[in-house]
Structures are given as structure tokens and as C-alpha cells.
Design a protein around this motif. Structure first.
Motif, PDB file in Angstrom:
ATOM      1  N   LEU A  18       1.013  -0.873   0.028  1.00  0.00           N
ATOM      2  CA  LEU A  18      -0.315  -0.294  -0.352  1.00  0.00           C
ATOM      3  C   LEU A  18       0.860   1.329   0.563  1.00  0.00           C
ATOM      4  O   LEU A  18       0.903   2.332  -0.820  1.00  0.00           O
ATOM      5  CB  LEU A  18      -0.966   0.203   0.673  1.00  0.00           C
ATOM      6  CG  LEU A  18      -1.997   1.329   1.248  1.00  0.00           C
ATOM      7  CD1 LEU A  18      -3.199   0.859   0.023  1.00  0.00           C
ATOM      8  CD2 LEU A  18      -2.747   1.388   2.396  1.00  0.00           C
ATOM      9  N   ILE A  19       2.238   1.463   0.994  1.00  0.00           N
ATOM     10  CA  ILE A  19       2.321   2.939   0.705  1.00  0.00           C
ATOM     11  C   ILE A  19       3.377   2.435  -0.563  1.00  0.00           C
ATOM     12  O   ILE A  19       3.440   3.965  -0.620  1.00  0.00           O
ATOM     13  CB  ILE A  19       4.251   2.505   1.870  1.00  0.00           C
ATOM     14  CG1 ILE A  19       3.158   2.335   3.140  1.00  0.00           C
ATOM     15  CG2 ILE A  19       4.990   3.056   2.254  1.00  0.00           C
ATOM     16  CD1 ILE A  19       4.107   1.959   4.252  1.00  0.00           C
ATOM     17  N   LYS A  20       4.715   1.342  -0.945  1.00  0.00           N
ATOM     18  CA  LYS A  20       4.623   1.373  -2.074  1.00  0.00           C
ATOM     19  C   LYS A  20       3.746   2.197  -3.474  1.00  0.00           C
ATOM     20  O   LYS A  20       4.317   3.276  -4.169  1.00  0.00           O
ATOM     21  CB  LYS A  20       4.978   0.654  -2.838  1.00  0.00           C
ATOM     22  CG  LYS A  20       5.926   0.836  -4.157  1.00  0.00           C
ATOM     23  CD  LYS A  20       6.748  -0.763  -5.099  1.00  0.00           C
ATOM     24  CE  LYS A  20       7.176  -0.896  -6.094  1.00  0.00           C
ATOM     25  NZ  LYS A  20       7.268   0.913  -7.121  1.00  0.00           N
ATOM     26  N   PHE A  21       2.583   1.668  -2.909  1.00  0.00           N
ATOM     27  CA  PHE A  21       1.680   2.360  -4.418  1.00  0.00           C
ATOM     28  C   PHE A  21       0.883   3.355  -4.042  1.00  0.00           C
ATOM     29  O   PHE A  21       0.990   4.516  -5.410  1.00  0.00           O
ATOM     30  CB  PHE A  21       0.169   1.298  -4.830  1.00  0.00           C
ATOM     31  CG  PHE A  21      -1.458   1.640  -5.064  1.00  0.00           C
ATOM     32  CD1 PHE A  21      -1.280   1.126  -6.413  1.00  0.00           C
ATOM     33  CD2 PHE A  21      -1.894   2.355  -4.517  1.00  0.00           C
ATOM     34  CE1 PHE A  21      -2.004   1.280  -7.228  1.00  0.00           C
ATOM     35  CE2 PHE A  21      -3.265   2.813  -5.479  1.00  0.00           C
ATOM     36  CZ  PHE A  21      -3.157   2.311  -6.837  1.00  0.00           C
ATOM     37  N   VAL A  22       1.094   3.845  -3.304  1.00  0.00           N
ATOM     38  CA  VAL A  22       0.708   5.511  -2.510  1.00  0.00           C
ATOM     39  C   VAL A  22       1.188   6.329  -3.403  1.00  0.00           C
ATOM     40  O   VAL A  22       0.917   7.744  -3.966  1.00  0.00           O
ATOM     41  CB  VAL A  22      -0.523   5.396  -1.692  1.00  0.00           C
ATOM     42  CG1 VAL A  22      -0.942   7.264  -0.769  1.00  0.00           C
ATOM     43  CG2 VAL A  22      -1.075   4.703  -1.613  1.00  0.00           C
ATOM     44  N   ALA A  23       2.404   5.973  -3.017  1.00  0.00           N
ATOM     45  CA  ALA A  23       3.761   6.491  -2.548  1.00  0.00           C
ATOM     46  C   ALA A  23       3.918   7.101  -4.191  1.00  0.00           C
ATOM     47  O   ALA A  23       4.432   8.554  -4.593  1.00  0.00           O
ATOM     48  CB  ALA A  23       5.266   6.411  -2.072  1.00  0.00           C
ATOM     49  N   ASP A  24       4.214   5.549  -4.747  1.00  0.00           N
ATOM     50  CA  ASP A  24       4.649   6.060  -6.807  1.00  0.00           C
ATOM     51  C   ASP A  24       3.396   7.026  -7.615  1.00  0.00           C
ATOM     52  O   ASP A  24       3.732   7.932  -8.341  1.00  0.00           O
ATOM     53  CB  ASP A  24       3.980   4.687  -7.613  1.00  0.00           C
ATOM     54  CG  ASP A  24       5.045   3.829  -6.815  1.00  0.00           C
ATOM     55  OD1 ASP A  24       6.528   4.187  -6.696  1.00  0.00           O
ATOM     56  OD2 ASP A  24       5.084   2.720  -7.504  1.00  0.00           O
ATOM     57  N   PHE A  25       1.812   7.109  -6.495  1.00  0.00           N
ATOM     58  CA  PHE A  25       1.090   8.132  -7.369  1.00  0.00           C
ATOM     59  C   PHE A  25       1.662   9.633  -6.667  1.00  0.00           C
ATOM     60  O   PHE A  25       1.116  10.372  -7.488  1.00  0.00           O
ATOM     61  CB  PHE A  25      -0.387   7.650  -7.467  1.00  0.00           C
ATOM     62  CG  PHE A  25      -0.733   6.250  -8.215  1.00  0.00           C
ATOM     63  CD1 PHE A  25      -1.709   7.097  -9.323  1.00  0.00           C
ATOM     64  CD2 PHE A  25      -1.109   5.468  -7.583  1.00  0.00           C
ATOM     65  CE1 PHE A  25      -2.188   6.171 -10.136  1.00  0.00           C
ATOM     66  CE2 PHE A  25      -1.594   4.277  -8.627  1.00  0.00           C
ATOM     67  CZ  PHE A  25      -2.480   4.535 -10.329  1.00  0.00           C
ATOM     68  N   LYS A  27       3.987  10.994  -5.465  1.00  0.00           N
ATOM     69  CA  LYS A  27       5.108  11.517  -6.531  1.00  0.00           C
ATOM     70  C   LYS A  27       5.331  12.127  -7.251  1.00  0.00           C
ATOM     71  O   LYS A  27       6.265  13.100  -7.804  1.00  0.00           O
ATOM     72  CB  LYS A  27       6.153  10.085  -6.088  1.00  0.00           C
ATOM     73  CG  LYS A  27       6.968   9.891  -5.191  1.00  0.00           C
ATOM     74  CD  LYS A  27       8.058   9.219  -5.539  1.00  0.00           C
ATOM     75  CE  LYS A  27       8.056   8.135  -4.023  1.00  0.00           C
ATOM     76  NZ  LYS A  27       9.091   7.177  -4.008  1.00  0.00           N
ATOM     77  N   VAL A  28       4.533  11.856  -8.472  1.00  0.00           N
ATOM     78  CA  VAL A  28       4.170  12.232  -9.876  1.00  0.00           C
ATOM     79  C   VAL A  28       2.340  13.496  -9.703  1.00  0.00           C
ATOM     80  O   VAL A  28       2.423  13.001 -10.106  1.00  0.00           O
ATOM     81  CB  VAL A  28       3.963  10.826 -10.648  1.00  0.00           C
ATOM     82  CG1 VAL A  28       5.279  10.729 -10.887  1.00  0.00           C
ATOM     83  CG2 VAL A  28       2.802  10.280 -10.689  1.00  0.00           C
ATOM     84  N   GLY A  29       2.325  13.714  -8.354  1.00  0.00           N
ATOM     85  CA  GLY A  29       0.997  14.796  -8.703  1.00  0.00           C
ATOM     86  C   GLY A  29      -0.272  13.982  -8.727  1.00  0.00           C
ATOM     87  O   GLY A  29      -1.525  14.738  -8.871  1.00  0.00           O
ATOM     88  N   GLY A  30      -0.099  12.336  -8.105  1.00  0.00           N
ATOM     89  CA  GLY A  30      -1.588  11.681  -8.485  1.00  0.00           C
ATOM     90  C   GLY A  30      -2.618  11.867  -6.981  1.00  0.00           C
ATOM     91  O   GLY A  30      -2.026  11.767  -6.213  1.00  0.00           O
ATOM     92  N   ALA A  31      -3.402  11.111  -7.082  1.00  0.00           N
ATOM     93  CA  ALA A  31      -3.960  11.327  -6.242  1.00  0.00           C
ATOM     94  C   ALA A  31      -4.556   9.540  -6.150  1.00  0.00           C
ATOM     95  O   ALA A  31      -4.833   9.475  -6.957  1.00  0.00           O
ATOM     96  CB  ALA A  31      -5.861  12.647  -6.738  1.00  0.00           C
ATOM     97  N   VAL A  32      -4.944   9.456  -4.606  1.00  0.00           N
ATOM     98  CA  VAL A  32      -5.269   8.223  -4.693  1.00  0.00           C
ATOM     99  C   VAL A  32      -6.500   8.079  -3.482  1.00  0.00           C
ATOM    100  O   VAL A  32      -6.368   8.525  -2.403  1.00  0.00           O
ATOM    101  CB  VAL A  32      -4.526   7.586  -3.578  1.00  0.00           C
ATOM    102  CG1 VAL A  32      -4.560   6.073  -3.428  1.00  0.00           C
ATOM    103  CG2 VAL A  32      -2.980   7.302  -4.242  1.00  0.00           C
ATOM    104  N   THR A  33      -7.530   7.279  -3.822  1.00  0.00           N
ATOM    105  CA  THR A  33      -8.766   6.804  -2.451  1.00  0.00           C
ATOM    106  C   THR A  33      -8.711   5.797  -2.270  1.00  0.00           C
ATOM    107  O   THR A  33      -7.792   4.694  -2.941  1.00  0.00           O
ATOM    108  CB  THR A  33      -9.685   7.670  -3.671  1.00  0.00           C
ATOM    109  OG1 THR A  33     -10.333   6.659  -4.481  1.00  0.00           O
ATOM    110  CG2 THR A  33     -10.606   9.147  -3.711  1.00  0.00           C
TER     111      THR A  33
END
Length: 67
Positions: A18-25, A27-33
Motif C-alpha cells: 500500500l505504501i509503495k502504491f500510494v507513494a508512486d502516485f 510522487k507524480v502529483g496523483g491522488a489516491v482514494t
């Protein structure tokens, strides 16, 4: 084995995943729900709360390192 009525399904992803998934998004300005299980009374399961706290601390540390 059936779950007790007061038990919530555990998180699907490990903390590391989960940490990797959220961090990857992010880092490039993406949002995650996130879709988290919630009891009828509005409470989250203990394992979900623990995971969200771990995620929050990790993201704070990542942001501190970047700045």
C-alpha cells in the motif's frame, strides 16, 4: 471459518504494498482514494486503522525527505 459479527475483514494489501502504491502516485502529483470497510456504526476495523496510521507516517517521512 465465519467471522464474528464484530470483526472486520483485514486489509487486502500489506503495509509495504500500500505504501509503495500510494507513494508512486503521489510522487507524480496523483491522488489516491482508498476503499476501507466500515462498521454500521461508522467505525473502522483495528487493523485498518493501524494500516492507515502506518501509511500516514510513511508519507510524512517521504515528504520530509523530499523537502
Amino acid at each position: 471459518m465465519p467471522k464474528a459479527q464484530n470483526e472486520m475483514e483485514p486489509p487486502v494489501y500489506t503495509d509495504k504494498e500500500l505504501i509503495k502504491f500510494v507513494a508512486d502516485f503521489t510522487k507524480v502529483g496523483g491522488a489516491v482514494t482508498l476503499n476501507a470497510g466500515i462498521f454500521q456504526e461508522g467505525r473502522l476495523g483495528a487493523k485498518t486503522i493501524k494500516q492507515l496510521k502506518t501509511l500516514n507516517e510513511s508519507l510524512k517521512e517521504e515528504k520530509r525527505i523530499r523537502n
